[in-house]
Design an enzyme around this catalytic site. Structure first.
Site, PDB file in Angstrom:
ATOM      1  N   LYS A 150      32.460  32.425  13.445  1.00  0.00           N
ATOM      2  CA  LYS A 150      33.683  31.627  13.515  1.00  0.00           C
ATOM      3  C   LYS A 150      33.474  30.620  14.654  1.00  0.00           C
ATOM      4  CE  LYS A 150      37.635  31.365  11.501  1.00  0.00           C
ATOM      5  NZ  LYS A 150      38.149  31.919   9.923  1.00  0.00           N
TER       6      LYS A 150
ATOM      7  N   ASP B 198      38.933  26.185   7.970  1.00  0.00           N
ATOM      8  CA  ASP B 198      40.102  27.025   8.463  1.00  0.00           C
ATOM      9  C   ASP B 198      41.144  26.244   8.805  1.00  0.00           C
ATOM     10  OD1 ASP B 198      40.177  30.222   9.224  1.00  0.00           O
ATOM     11  OD2 ASP B 198      41.211  28.999  10.913  1.00  0.00           O
TER      12      ASP B 198
HETATM   13  P1  NDP Z   1      45.587  24.575   7.052  1.00  0.00           P
HETATM   14  O1  NDP Z   1      45.492  23.909   8.465  1.00  0.00           O
HETATM   15  O2  NDP Z   1      45.628  24.185   5.684  1.00  0.00           O
HETATM   16  O3  NDP Z   1      47.358  25.475   7.018  1.00  0.00           O
HETATM   17  C1  NDP Z   1      47.749  25.841   8.113  1.00  0.00           C
HETATM   18  C2  NDP Z   1      49.324  26.357   7.802  1.00  0.00           C
HETATM   19  O4  NDP Z   1      49.942  26.805   8.976  1.00  0.00           O
HETATM   20  C3  NDP Z   1      50.146  24.967   8.213  1.00  0.00           C
HETATM   21  O5  NDP Z   1      51.290  24.788   7.450  1.00  0.00           O
HETATM   22  C4  NDP Z   1      50.385  24.859   9.660  1.00  0.00           C
HETATM   23  O6  NDP Z   1      51.572  24.299   9.961  1.00  0.00           O
HETATM   24  C5  NDP Z   1      50.787  26.432  10.008  1.00  0.00           C
HETATM   25  N1  NDP Z   1      50.447  26.917  11.214  1.00  0.00           N
HETATM   26  C6  NDP Z   1      49.218  26.590  11.865  1.00  0.00           C
HETATM   27  N2  NDP Z   1      48.981  27.178  13.047  1.00  0.00           N
HETATM   28  C7  NDP Z   1      50.722  27.560  13.359  1.00  0.00           C
HETATM   29  C8  NDP Z   1      51.129  27.914  14.426  1.00  0.00           C
HETATM   30  N3  NDP Z   1      50.712  28.266  15.522  1.00  0.00           N
HETATM   31  N4  NDP Z   1      52.519  28.456  14.194  1.00  0.00           N
HETATM   32  C9  NDP Z   1      53.314  27.972  13.120  1.00  0.00           C
HETATM   33  N5  NDP Z   1      52.472  27.665  11.923  1.00  0.00           N
HETATM   34  C10 NDP Z   1      51.094  27.332  12.176  1.00  0.00           C
HETATM   35  O7  NDP Z   1      45.091  26.248   7.257  1.00  0.00           O
HETATM   36  P2  NDP Z   1      44.703  27.336   6.114  1.00  0.00           P
HETATM   37  O8  NDP Z   1      45.733  27.139   5.089  1.00  0.00           O
HETATM   38  O9  NDP Z   1      43.318  27.200   5.984  1.00  0.00           O
HETATM   39  O10 NDP Z   1      44.871  28.456   7.133  1.00  0.00           O
HETATM   40  C11 NDP Z   1      45.974  29.370   7.180  1.00  0.00           C
HETATM   41  C12 NDP Z   1      45.578  31.086   7.487  1.00  0.00           C
HETATM   42  O11 NDP Z   1      44.571  31.433   6.576  1.00  0.00           O
HETATM   43  C13 NDP Z   1      44.951  30.841   9.139  1.00  0.00           C
HETATM   44  O12 NDP Z   1      45.200  32.096   9.425  1.00  0.00           O
HETATM   45  C14 NDP Z   1      43.572  31.023   8.555  1.00  0.00           C
HETATM   46  O13 NDP Z   1      42.631  31.781   9.403  1.00  0.00           O
HETATM   47  C15 NDP Z   1      43.623  31.950   7.000  1.00  0.00           C
HETATM   48  N6  NDP Z   1      42.414  31.902   6.199  1.00  0.00           N
HETATM   49  C16 NDP Z   1      41.861  30.652   5.563  1.00  0.00           C
HETATM   50  C17 NDP Z   1      41.005  30.581   4.692  1.00  0.00           C
HETATM   51  C18 NDP Z   1      40.576  29.434   3.974  1.00  0.00           C
HETATM   52  O14 NDP Z   1      39.510  29.451   3.247  1.00  0.00           O
HETATM   53  N7  NDP Z   1      40.884  28.132   4.456  1.00  0.00           N
HETATM   54  C19 NDP Z   1      40.450  31.921   4.300  1.00  0.00           C
HETATM   55  C20 NDP Z   1      40.828  32.887   4.852  1.00  0.00           C
HETATM   56  C21 NDP Z   1      42.013  33.138   5.774  1.00  0.00           C
HETATM   57  P3  NDP Z   1      51.204  22.833  10.926  1.00  0.00           P
HETATM   58  O15 NDP Z   1      50.684  21.646   9.935  1.00  0.00           O
HETATM   59  O16 NDP Z   1      52.680  22.377  11.401  1.00  0.00           O
HETATM   60  O17 NDP Z   1      50.276  23.011  11.927  1.00  0.00           O
HETATM   61  O1  2IT Z   2      39.018  33.261   7.542  1.00  0.00           O
HETATM   62  C1  2IT Z   2      38.180  32.965   6.410  1.00  0.00           C
HETATM   63  O2  2IT Z   2      37.814  34.147   5.687  1.00  0.00           O
HETATM   64  C2  2IT Z   2      37.729  31.456   6.240  1.00  0.00           C
HETATM   65  N1  2IT Z   2      38.550  30.732   7.133  1.00  0.00           N
HETATM   66  C3  2IT Z   2      36.904  31.034   5.347  1.00  0.00           C
HETATM   67  C4  2IT Z   2      35.450  31.453   5.796  1.00  0.00           C
HETATM   68  C5  2IT Z   2      34.543  30.825   4.903  1.00  0.00           C
HETATM   69  O3  2IT Z   2      33.213  30.874   5.117  1.00  0.00           O
HETATM   70  O4  2IT Z   2      34.637  30.524   3.883  1.00  0.00           O
END
Ligand code: NDP
Ligand code: 2IT
Length: 448
Positions: free
Chosen positions: A126, A166
């Site tokens: 990461k 992420d």
């Molecule tokens: P994005 O940046 O697309 O969206 C994040 C969302 O979460 C936004 O709505 C954001 O609000 C909110 N958010 C972020 N930080 C905070 C905080 N500290 N408090 C409240 N709200 C918060 O990210 P993703 O959708 O990609 O990721 C969301 C989660 O999923 C994370 O935990 C990530 O690690 C996990 N994840 C993502 C994957 C991926 O493929 N993208 C894969 C597996 C897990 P705001 O815009 O106001 O910051």
């Molecule tokens: O938390 C996760 O699994 C991710 N942000 C996606 C990682 C990836 O390599 O697709």
């Protein structure tokens, strides 16, 4: 047993006392995996878990860039290469002001188990930066991404370490990062995943994490002869994972009533249908606006500033925003309101008290390392397509994703079902199943 677990954790705490999120992730794994190690002779006396909590390598670096007003900005960049026993390091990059060693080490540690569960050959890593993309122009984002990659490129490669997105890193950022890598190395390789469709990306990768989280919920419900159709669903977040989780719930006939961002949540008791979701996607992905704008477009909905959606009654909760966004009180409220299923789209969104509450109440609870593994699994499928120099169709990738989520679910049952009560502890199942594959590879490769 308690003594053994505490002895191990004391050691980890001594070395990493100032890293609370990392310790939280390690504690959860140690509590389920150490009892398994004790029962299985081959893992004795090898300090495997102690080796797994130490990153193989962690780099931090300076990122200098110039903002639109000509001012020089300095951010901190990181890449944690946690474990490469079963494949090249693989895991996302997070750009958020809260990013630090503790958060990235917890994410990298979880990633090792998650990637192992996907059945694909990927190690865990990461990275990211304390850079805040909010309010930055496209040119500033580009300059930052280029500056970030001008150092990261020497530590990664398609057979070494393959980053992805992420929080704060989506298709736009991956494009800028890929462009600089290609320029510096003079090679077009699958060094990042989440790429655009015309330059090496995979269909379904944008949707995969959210879809996978819902497929996993569906699998859990099916063990009770139930499904998502007709269920009321609360979702937190409104980014990549939340948007596509909502899309899949709607497709499967569920009713999504909430979305959120860091400024609060909206509730729409009439249901967020596909038209309203299209509005949210445009608001968040193109206009980069705040979720509160939803109530201007749909005045019957309500916005609650600085609150999380867990007090809204629901059958299913999908936390899809960030770590520790659902605490013990939230879990209690969800349970009192009749919630029967929680599938984590985010990484470690439920804190320790919340996880205990769900497991004690014996509801269907899936930890992120199992239920959000669809994203990285589809990244693995993107890597395969890059190696083949070929593209699968949308249906081909989606059916592989569904098959992988089904396999992960089966593994959780194999290692997590209580023989007496029949209750499936998906936390225990995911931790042990993820551990076994990595531990076996580490044993085979010796002390390296
Ligand atoms: P994005 O940046 O697309 O969206 C994040 C969302 O979460 C936004 O709505 C954001 O609000 C909110 N958010 C972020 N930080 C905070 C905080 N500290 N408090 C409240 N709200 C918060 O990210 P993703 O959708 O990609 O990721 C969301 C989660 O999923 C994370 O935990 C990530 O690690 C996990 N994840 C993502 C994957 C991926 O493929 N993208 C894969 C597996 C897990 P705001 O815009 O106001 O910051
Ligand atoms: O938390 C996760 O699994 C991710 N942000 C996606 C990682 C990836 O390599 O697709």
């Amino acid at each position: 047993m308690k003594h053994k677990i505490e002895g191990f954790l004391d050691l980890v705490r001594q070395r990493n006392g100032h890293e609370p999120e990392f310790l939280q992730a390690v504690e959860e794994v140690a509590e389920t995996v150490i009892p398994y190690i004790v029962q299985h002779d081959i893992y004795h006396g090898k300090n495997i878990l102690l080796r797994m909590v130490e990153p193989e390598r962690a780099v931090t670096f300076r990122v200098n860039w110039v903002d639109d007003s000509g001012e020089i900005q300095v951010n901190r960049g990181y890449r944690i290469q946690m474990n490469s026993a079963i494949g090249p390091y693989k895991g996302g990059l997070r750009f958020h002001p809260s990013v630090n060693m503790s958060i990235l080490k917890f994410l990298a540690f979880e990633q090792v188990f998650k990637n192992s569960l996907t059945t694909l050959p990927m190690g865990g890593g990461k990275g990211g930066s304390d850079f805040d993309p909010k309010g930055k122009s496209d040119n500033e984002i580009m300059r930052f991404c280029h500056a970030f990659m001008s150092e990261l490129f020497r530590h990664i490669g398609p057979n070494t370490d393959v980053p992805a997105g992420d929080i704060g890193v989506g298709g736009r950022e991956i494009g800028f990062l890929f462009g600089m890598y290609k320029k510096l190395r003079n090679e077009f390789t699958g060094v990042l995943t989440g790429k655009g469709m015309t330059w090496g990306g995979s269909l379904i990768r944008p949707e995969a994490t959210g879809y996978g989280t819902v497929y996993f919920a569906q699998k859990m419900l099916q063990t009770k002869g139930d499904d998502i159709g007709g269920k009321t669903v609360t979702i937190s977040g409104s980014g990549n994972v939340a948007q596509y989780a909502a899309e899949k719930v709607i497709q499967l006939g569920g009713k999504v009533i909430t979305l959120s961002d860091s400024s609060g949540y909206i509730v729409d008791n009439e249901g967020i249908n596909s038209d309203k979701l299209a509005f949210v996607m445009d608001l968040k992905n193109n206009k980069r606006g705040r979720i509160s704008a939803y109530i201007e477009a749909y005045p019957t909905a309500k916005f609650f500033a600085n609150k999380r959606p867990w007090n809204e009654p629901c059958d299913i909760a999908l936390p899809c925003a960030t770590q520790n966004e659902l605490d013990g009180n939230d879990a209690k409220t969800l349970l009192e309101n009749g919630c029967i299923c929680v599938s984590e789209g985010a990484n470690m969104p439920s804190n320790k008290e919340a996880v205990s509450a769900f497991l004690n109440a014996k509801i269907l609870f899936a930890p992120g390392k199992a239920s959000n593994a669809g994203g990285v699994a589809t990244s693995g499928l993107e890597m395969t397509q890059n190696s083949l120099r070929y593209n699968w169709t949308r249906d081909e990738v989606d059916s592989k994703l569904q098959e992988i989520m089904g396999n992960i679910h089966d593994k959780c049952i194999e290692f997590g079902r209580d023989d007496k009560t029949g209750y499936v502890d998906y936390v225990k199942g995911a931790n042990i199943a993820g551990f076994v594959k990595v531990a076996d590879a580490m044993l085979a490769q010796g002390v390296v």
